[in-house]
Scaffold this motif. Structure first.
Motif, PDB file in Angstrom:
ATOM      1  N   VAL A  10     -41.563  38.952  65.153  1.00 25.42           N
ATOM      2  CA  VAL A  10     -40.513  37.928  65.085  1.00 25.42           C
ATOM      3  C   VAL A  10     -39.157  38.625  65.187  1.00 25.42           C
ATOM      4  N   TRP A  11     -38.338  38.172  66.142  1.00 27.26           N
ATOM      5  CA  TRP A  11     -36.971  38.718  66.293  1.00 27.26           C
ATOM      6  C   TRP A  11     -35.953  37.723  65.744  1.00 27.26           C
ATOM      7  N   GLY A  12     -34.976  38.240  65.004  1.00 25.55           N
ATOM      8  CA  GLY A  12     -33.860  37.407  64.551  1.00 25.55           C
ATOM      9  C   GLY A  12     -33.255  37.991  63.291  1.00 25.55           C
ATOM     10  N   ARG A  13     -31.948  37.757  63.114  1.00 24.25           N
ATOM     11  CA  ARG A  13     -31.297  38.259  61.892  1.00 24.25           C
ATOM     12  C   ARG A  13     -31.609  37.298  60.728  1.00 24.25           C
ATOM     13  N   CYS A  14     -31.694  37.866  59.518  1.00 26.14           N
ATOM     14  CA  CYS A  14     -32.123  37.068  58.359  1.00 26.14           C
ATOM     15  C   CYS A  14     -31.130  35.967  58.008  1.00 26.14           C
TER      16      CYS A  14
ATOM     17  N   VAL B  34     -38.447  29.641  60.828  1.00 25.13           N
ATOM     18  CA  VAL B  34     -39.666  30.300  61.294  1.00 25.13           C
ATOM     19  C   VAL B  34     -40.241  31.216  60.223  1.00 25.13           C
ATOM     20  N   MET B  35     -39.369  32.026  59.594  1.00 25.48           N
ATOM     21  CA  MET B  35     -39.859  32.970  58.593  1.00 25.48           C
ATOM     22  C   MET B  35     -40.406  32.245  57.366  1.00 25.48           C
ATOM     23  N   TRP B  36     -39.810  31.087  57.051  1.00 25.50           N
ATOM     24  CA  TRP B  36     -40.329  30.299  55.924  1.00 25.50           C
ATOM     25  C   TRP B  36     -41.792  29.911  56.220  1.00 25.50           C
ATOM     26  N   LEU B  37     -42.060  29.423  57.442  1.00 21.84           N
ATOM     27  CA  LEU B  37     -43.438  29.038  57.772  1.00 21.84           C
ATOM     28  C   LEU B  37     -44.356  30.258  57.829  1.00 21.84           C
ATOM     29  N   VAL B  38     -43.859  31.357  58.394  1.00 18.83           N
ATOM     30  CA  VAL B  38     -44.667  32.592  58.421  1.00 18.83           C
ATOM     31  C   VAL B  38     -45.077  32.951  56.998  1.00 18.83           C
ATOM     32  N   GLY B  39     -44.125  32.811  56.055  1.00 15.17           N
ATOM     33  CA  GLY B  39     -44.417  33.104  54.642  1.00 15.17           C
ATOM     34  C   GLY B  39     -45.404  32.112  54.055  1.00 15.17           C
ATOM     35  N   GLU B  40     -45.208  30.826  54.336  1.00 14.90           N
ATOM     36  CA  GLU B  40     -46.122  29.813  53.779  1.00 14.90           C
ATOM     37  C   GLU B  40     -47.558  30.033  54.268  1.00 14.90           C
ATOM     38  N   LEU B  41     -47.692  30.438  55.547  1.00 19.23           N
ATOM     39  CA  LEU B  41     -49.032  30.631  56.111  1.00 19.23           C
ATOM     40  C   LEU B  41     -49.581  32.025  55.797  1.00 19.23           C
ATOM     41  N   GLY B  42     -48.737  32.877  55.224  1.00 17.00           N
ATOM     42  CA  GLY B  42     -49.190  34.240  54.867  1.00 17.00           C
ATOM     43  C   GLY B  42     -49.576  35.055  56.087  1.00 17.00           C
ATOM     44  N   LEU B  43     -48.821  34.930  57.182  1.00 20.56           N
ATOM     45  CA  LEU B  43     -49.204  35.607  58.426  1.00 20.56           C
ATOM     46  C   LEU B  43     -48.719  37.061  58.439  1.00 20.56           C
ATOM     47  N   PRO B  44     -49.620  38.009  58.706  1.00 19.75           N
ATOM     48  CA  PRO B  44     -49.178  39.395  58.887  1.00 19.75           C
ATOM     49  C   PRO B  44     -48.225  39.438  60.078  1.00 19.75           C
ATOM     50  N   HIS B  45     -47.134  40.154  59.952  1.00 11.34           N
ATOM     51  CA  HIS B  45     -46.154  40.142  61.034  1.00 11.34           C
ATOM     52  C   HIS B  45     -45.244  41.354  60.936  1.00 11.34           C
ATOM     53  N   ARG B  46     -44.491  41.559  62.031  1.00 11.12           N
ATOM     54  CA  ARG B  46     -43.451  42.589  62.072  1.00 11.12           C
ATOM     55  C   ARG B  46     -42.162  41.846  62.362  1.00 11.12           C
ATOM     56  N   HIS B  47     -41.116  42.133  61.577  1.00  8.52           N
ATOM     57  CA  HIS B  47     -39.835  41.447  61.780  1.00  8.52           C
ATOM     58  C   HIS B  47     -38.824  42.441  62.360  1.00  8.52           C
ATOM     59  N   ILE B  48     -38.186  42.066  63.457  1.00  2.08           N
ATOM     60  CA  ILE B  48     -37.164  42.933  64.058  1.00  2.08           C
ATOM     61  C   ILE B  48     -35.818  42.209  64.000  1.00  2.08           C
ATOM     62  N   PRO B  49     -34.870  42.699  63.164  1.00  3.32           N
ATOM     63  CA  PRO B  49     -33.554  42.063  63.119  1.00  3.32           C
ATOM     64  C   PRO B  49     -32.918  42.093  64.517  1.00  3.32           C
ATOM     65  N   ALA B  50     -32.374  40.971  64.955  1.00  2.00           N
ATOM     66  CA  ALA B  50     -31.728  40.883  66.281  1.00  2.00           C
ATOM     67  C   ALA B  50     -30.686  39.795  66.222  1.00  2.00           C
ATOM     68  N   GLY B  51     -29.687  39.895  67.096  1.00  2.00           N
ATOM     69  CA  GLY B  51     -28.577  38.939  67.078  1.00  2.00           C
ATOM     70  C   GLY B  51     -27.515  39.419  66.108  1.00  2.00           C
ATOM     71  N   GLY B  52     -26.366  38.748  66.107  1.00  2.00           N
ATOM     72  CA  GLY B  52     -25.262  39.145  65.227  1.00  2.00           C
ATOM     73  C   GLY B  52     -24.907  40.610  65.441  1.00  2.00           C
ATOM     74  N   ASP B  53     -24.653  41.322  64.339  1.00  2.00           N
ATOM     75  CA  ASP B  53     -24.252  42.727  64.454  1.00  2.00           C
ATOM     76  C   ASP B  53     -25.396  43.626  64.933  1.00  2.00           C
ATOM     77  N   TYR B  54     -26.624  43.110  64.945  1.00  2.00           N
ATOM     78  CA  TYR B  54     -27.763  43.921  65.404  1.00  2.00           C
ATOM     79  C   TYR B  54     -27.834  43.999  66.922  1.00  2.00           C
ATOM     80  N   GLY B  55     -27.160  43.073  67.621  1.00  3.99           N
ATOM     81  CA  GLY B  55     -27.232  43.081  69.088  1.00  3.99           C
ATOM     82  C   GLY B  55     -28.636  42.748  69.556  1.00  3.99           C
TER      83      GLY B  55
END
Ligand SMILES: N[C@@H](CCC(=O)N[C@@H](CS)C(=O)NCC(=O)O)C(=O)O
Length: 216
Positions: A4-8, A16-37
């Motif tokens: 999942v790409w996106g800044r927190c 999206v992250m709320w649902l990922v958490g509710e479903l307990g899905l294993p995932h990798r989060h990559i901060p993107a957008g904003g100051d992360y470019g």
């Protein structure tokens, strides 16, 4: 593996992250957008030509648009839970609240109030326009208050996709310095959501970095 790409601090990533958490899905989060470019790189634009977050890559299936991602994840991983029904009529109960939120609440709250007031530097604010949007939000939350009378969540007694887009607004709506009507059923809904670890972790994210910033 789901990526999942996106800044927190992104409202749409939070859904999206709320649902990922509710479903307990294993995932990798990559901060993107904003100051992360990242979102303007050729690799990112090849995934989402709009250069916006969130985006997911689920073992080669790329999806953008936060609410399409919610539907995708619920259909793929939420069958047999309150997040997805194979019955179109039942599913429409939640989907109408998702679409209402995106078509009505989000323009008034996120664009009109959060951007118009919180993200706009004080000297540049158009307070007449902001006040009209604050009044529109009061009407939206009063309507939600009537819907939530006698039920725990928008579609009944279980959390569904219908709650996610609208309730992602609650943290910011109740934190920023604006006038709000008394909406006790909405406040009870918000307190109920705060008991959920995924809501606390992914939605109740301090957003001070966005104050007075219009650049992303
Ligand atoms: N309708 C799109 C909107 C996407 C969008 O505007 N995302 C914002 C963050 S909430 C973004 O990418 N902003 C630019 C940035 O963060 O740099 C969705 O729901 O996914």
């Amino acid at each position: 593996m789901l990526t999942v790409w996106g800044r927190c601090s992104s409202f749409n990533l939070q859904k999206v992250m709320w649902l990922v958490g509710e479903l307990g899905l294993p995932h990798r989060h990559i901060p993107a957008g904003g100051d992360y470019g990242i979102k303007d790189t050729p690799e990112f634009l090849a995934m989402n030509p709009h250069g916006r977050v969130p985006v997911i890559d689920d073992d080669g299936t790329i999806v953008w648009e936060s609410q399409t991602i919610l539907r995708y994840l619920a259909a793929r991983y939420g069958r047999g839970t309150a997040f997805w029904s194979d019955d179109p009529g039942e599913r429409s109960q939640a989907e109408r609240w998702m679409d209402w939120s995106q078509a009505s609440l989000q323009p008034d709250f996120l664009n009109g109030v959060f951007w118009g007031f919180y993200r706009t530097p004080e000297a540049q604010r158009n307070m007449a326009a902001v006040n009209r949007r604050i009044a529109a939000c009061a009407r939206h939350f009063e309507l939600l208050d009537r819907i939530l009378a006698g039920r725990k969540f928008l579609c009944g007694n279980s959390l569904t996709l219908g709650d996610i887009p609208a309730a992602t607004s609650l943290y910011r709506y109740f934190e920023i310095a604006i006038d709000r009507p008394a909406v006790p059923n909405v406040e009870a809904w918000y307190r109920r959501l705060q008991q959920r670890p995924a809501y606390r972790e992914h939605v109740m994210v301090p957003f001070g970095e966005l104050y007075g910033r219009l650049d992303y």
